[in-house]
Design an enzyme around this catalytic site. Structure first.
Site, PDB file in Angstrom:
ATOM      1  CB  ALA A  59      -0.922   0.000   1.219  1.00 42.95           C
ATOM      2  N   GLY A  90       1.647 -14.456  -1.348  1.00 42.44           N
ATOM      3  CA  GLY A  90       1.695 -15.033  -2.697  1.00 42.44           C
ATOM      4  C   GLY A  90       1.427 -13.978  -3.761  1.00 42.44           C
ATOM      5  CG  ASP A 101       4.284   0.415  14.855  1.00 39.01           C
ATOM      6  OD1 ASP A 101       3.872  -0.557  15.524  1.00 39.01           O
ATOM      7  OD2 ASP A 101       5.486   0.585  14.575  1.00 39.01           O
ATOM      8  NE  ARG A 152      -7.045 -16.931   2.687  1.00 44.15           N
ATOM      9  CZ  ARG A 152      -6.264 -15.947   2.271  1.00 44.15           C
ATOM     10  NH1 ARG A 152      -6.129 -14.858   2.999  1.00 44.15           N
ATOM     11  NH2 ARG A 152      -5.604 -16.047   1.143  1.00 44.15           N
ATOM     12  CB  ALA A 164      -4.892  -8.509   1.097  1.00 40.36           C
TER      13      ALA A 164
HETATM   14  P1  ADP Z   1       0.064  -3.466   3.365  1.00 40.98           P
HETATM   15  O1  ADP Z   1      -0.275  -4.804   2.785  1.00 40.98           O
HETATM   16  O2  ADP Z   1      -1.098  -2.781   3.944  1.00 40.98           O
HETATM   17  O3  ADP Z   1       0.872  -2.645   2.429  1.00 40.98           O
HETATM   18  P2  ADP Z   1       2.446  -4.460   4.625  1.00 40.98           P
HETATM   19  O4  ADP Z   1       2.525  -5.331   5.804  1.00 40.98           O
HETATM   20  O5  ADP Z   1       2.767  -5.061   3.299  1.00 40.98           O
HETATM   21  O6  ADP Z   1       0.999  -3.801   4.612  1.00 40.98           O
HETATM   22  O7  ADP Z   1       3.398  -3.202   4.798  1.00 40.98           O
HETATM   23  C1  ADP Z   1       3.401  -2.399   5.948  1.00 40.98           C
HETATM   24  C2  ADP Z   1       4.795  -1.833   6.115  1.00 40.98           C
HETATM   25  O8  ADP Z   1       4.806  -0.820   7.117  1.00 40.98           O
HETATM   26  C3  ADP Z   1       5.824  -2.874   6.546  1.00 40.98           C
HETATM   27  O9  ADP Z   1       6.936  -2.839   5.692  1.00 40.98           O
HETATM   28  C4  ADP Z   1       6.183  -2.441   7.966  1.00 40.98           C
HETATM   29  O10 ADP Z   1       7.490  -2.786   8.340  1.00 40.98           O
HETATM   30  C5  ADP Z   1       5.991  -0.941   7.890  1.00 40.98           C
HETATM   31  N1  ADP Z   1       5.788  -0.291   9.201  1.00 40.98           N
HETATM   32  C6  ADP Z   1       5.034  -0.743  10.226  1.00 40.98           C
HETATM   33  N2  ADP Z   1       5.083   0.115  11.258  1.00 40.98           N
HETATM   34  C7  ADP Z   1       5.888   1.146  10.882  1.00 40.98           C
HETATM   35  C8  ADP Z   1       6.349   2.325  11.524  1.00 40.98           C
HETATM   36  N3  ADP Z   1       5.999   2.634  12.767  1.00 40.98           N
HETATM   37  N4  ADP Z   1       7.180   3.141  10.841  1.00 40.98           N
HETATM   38  C9  ADP Z   1       7.579   2.838   9.580  1.00 40.98           C
HETATM   39  N5  ADP Z   1       7.188   1.720   8.941  1.00 40.98           N
HETATM   40  C10 ADP Z   1       6.347   0.886   9.560  1.00 40.98           C
END
Ligand code: ADP
Length: 603
Positions: free
Chosen positions: A162, A194, A369, A429, A583
């Protein structure tokens, strides 16, 4: 082993000054022209092994005049993002000429396995680590300099699917963009997924003559979430899913395979599969595109707090290596920090059943976070208790098992220890997970035959995982059904009966017991396969409330100015349960909307 090598080793052992290395399983190796240097460490190349997150890591270490010259990874099964951790450690080891370097946060298992492999290689020298030439640490990756503050039009938090998507679209709409990511690499959960993408009316469906529509997808998403979803958000998702898949294909250069998967709960087969059925294709292409359009990415940077001035979010305070950095946003901030599947405390707070006993498929960065930060500035949180488990994961590690994708090809059945089917294999699921938990030992056994293996190709596409599963006794391949069943102590007689019955259903084209959707294929060809698995936490459906423009909404229903969110950090799109492959459609559709609108937001 060559005799000359043995001689060299004998000499090394005799000359080693201190603490001869302990014995290892490795065959000692040196290059032929080596000699023992003044440090007492013989020049040469040595191999060693360690155990990483994905299995064996094998490295080759080159030493010259008491210095680490090169470390090559010969074999590994780590996810590429985590594999980057090995490069980071290699750089640090070479820079400091020492093996005592920090692990990469978030990639602890990979780091440990890699360091063990390097140290095992070093043990081949028979020398002690103290004999390495002492060097000052200089130029290691953590020494990156940062200013106390940065300003850009848009600040994006989280470089998963995202965040990267939002960053690209914000830049495409004329904004200067800084993307901050707490881990040492881009990717998040998207990287280890995946990467499949539900796209109604897509080009492959047309080729295969599968009828589909935005409305049908809309209905499937709502039904899959027990109608707890926000219909307006689902409408936006359904209306823009296909065009955003085409955007990934045409603008971001994502390669999609020429087949689709049929994910549970969908009414038709509609899920596109990126190259190698892996989120790596998405993240590598998105990262490349983000660079091309001028996005600046700051890794190892953890957002801590949103700054509000005059009722508008104007900045993000973050931590880099213990130092506070302020990222000012002229136009807007986008939260794209993913879900909270790796935050045990938060999981238990919102759903006590999701306790420490349940393993997780999630990236360690998924700690909620963004949800916590948004809540502090008044954002509404929705559906926080809805946490999804993925039904067929590694019973020891919780990792999602892609070899099990044979199920989404409609070519496997799930049985229990008693040899009986217990659920429709293409159910949602949550339904399958719940059914698995109720079986003996809380596990399921997936059964398929050689023809299904060949048709799905999962053993080729996910070869490393396949080898790992066989080596670790999680998957068995056997010439007879009895033999396969015996491996897991499954009731073979019942299993044979179950298969005979299923083959009959396949012949008649109707599953009399569970009404399994899609095409039914009989199991007739040896060898046979059985894979053991259990559910693990996969997706948190709850999160920040947004509107269809990806604005964050507060507890009074008003838009919080300057604040946008997209991806798993948001809630109310999937209701009680997200359907597989929705997703990636969600993060792409809403990532693009958030990026565009943040770029256009009033200064
Ligand atoms: P989405 O599928 O919604 O994009 P992801 O899990 O693929 O979610 O990506 C979320 C990203 O945000 C991860 O790379 C994670 O490490 C990062 N992230 C989470 N918390 C923080 C934070 N406090 N500051 C910076 N990056 C963060």
């Amino acid at each position: 082993m060559k005799k000359s090598k043995l001689l060299v080793l004998g000499l090394i052992a005799a000359l080693a000054l201190t603490g001869c290395g302990s014995k290892t399983k490795e065959e000692p190796k040196t290059t032929p022209d080596t000699g023992v240097t003044s440090t007492g460490i013989p020049n040469g190349t040595y191999t060693g092994e360690g155990e990483g997150k994905g299995g064996k890591i094998k490295v080759e270490l080159t030493l010259e005049d008491g210095e680490i010259k090169k470390i090559d990874v010969l074999e590994n099964s780590e996810t590429p993002g985590f594999a980057d951790a090995m490069q980071t450690i290699t750089d640090a080891m070479i820079a400091t000429n020492s093996f005592d370097v920090d692990s990469v946060s978030g990639a602890t298992l990979t780091s440990t396995g890699f360091k063990t492999a390097v140290e095992n290689a070093f043990k081949q020298t028979g020398a002690s680590k103290d004999q390495l030439v002492v060097k000052e640490a200089a130029g290691t990756s953590n020494k990156e300099e940062r200013e106390a503050a940065y300003t850009s039009d848009v600040v994006i938090v989280g470089a998963g699917g995202a965040g990267l998507t939002a960053a690209i679209e914000a830049a495409n709409n004329g904004a200067s963009v800084i993307l901050i990511e707490k881990m040492p690499m881009e990717g998040g959960n998207t990287l280890i997924s995946g990467g499949e993408y539900a796209a109604p009316g897509n080009w492959l469906q047309k080729e295969e003559g599968i009828e589909d529509s935005k409305d049908q997808f809309y209905e499937d998403v709502l039904k899959g979430g027990d109608y707890e979803n926000d219909p307006k958000l689902v409408r936006t998702l359904a209306d823009h899913a296909l065009e955003s898949a085409e955007w990934l294909r045409d603008e971001v250069n994502v390669t999609f395979e020429d087949y689709m998967l049929f994910f549970g709960g969908h009414s038709v087969k509609r899920s596109l599969v990126p190259k190698d059925a892996s989120g790596v294709e998405l993240i590598s292409k998105l990262t490349q595109k983000a660079k091309e359009v001028g996005v600046i990415t700051h890794l190892n940077t953890t957002a801590k707090e949103l700054v509000v001035e005059n009722d508008k979010v104007v900045a993000v305070k973050a931590d880099f290596d213990g130092k506070e950095i302020t990222y000012n946003a002229n136009n807007g901030v986008v939260l794209a920090t993913g879900g909270f599947g790796s935050n045990l405390e938060m999981r238990i707070k919102y759903n006590p059943e999701m306790n420490e006993k349940i393993l997780s498929t999630n990236s360690v960065g998924s700690t909620g976070d963004g949800i916590t930060m948004a809540e502090k500035v008044g954002a509404e949180l929705v559906d926080m208790g809805y946490i999804q488990t993925y039904p067929t994961c590694d019973p020891e590690l919780g990792t999602l098992l892609y070899v099990g994708d044979v199920r989404m090809e409609g070519r496997s059945i799930l049985v229990n220890k008693e040899g009986k089917r217990f659920v429709e294999e293409l159910e949602r699921r949550d339904v399958i997970s719940k059914a698995v938990v109720e079986q003996t030992g809380g596990v399921s056994y997936m059964f398929w035959d050689d023809a299904s293996m060949k048709a799905s190709g999962v053993n080729v596409q996910h070869k490393k995982e396949y080898d790992y599963l066989i080596e670790n006794g999680i998957l068995v391949k056997a010439d007879t059904i009895e033999e396969a069943a015996a491996f897991f102590d499954i009731d073979a007689k019942e299993l044979k009966k179950t298969i005979e019955k299923y083959n009959e259903y396949a012949k008649n084209g109707k599953d009399e017991e569970f009404n399994k959707r899609g095409t039914l294929t009989a199991f007739t060809d040896a060898p046979y396969y059985i894979m053991k698995s259990k559910p693990a936490i996969h997706h948190t459906m709850g999160g920040i409330k947004i509107n269809t423009d990806a604005n964050v909404v507060d507890t009074d229903g008003n838009v919080i100015k300057g604040l946008f969110a997209a991806g798993e950090v948001t809630g109310d799109i999937h209701g009680t349960n997200r359907l597989g492959s929705d997703a990636i459609a969600d993060i792409t559709v809403f990532g693009r909307i958030a990026g565009r609108n943040a770029a256009k937001a009033a200064k």
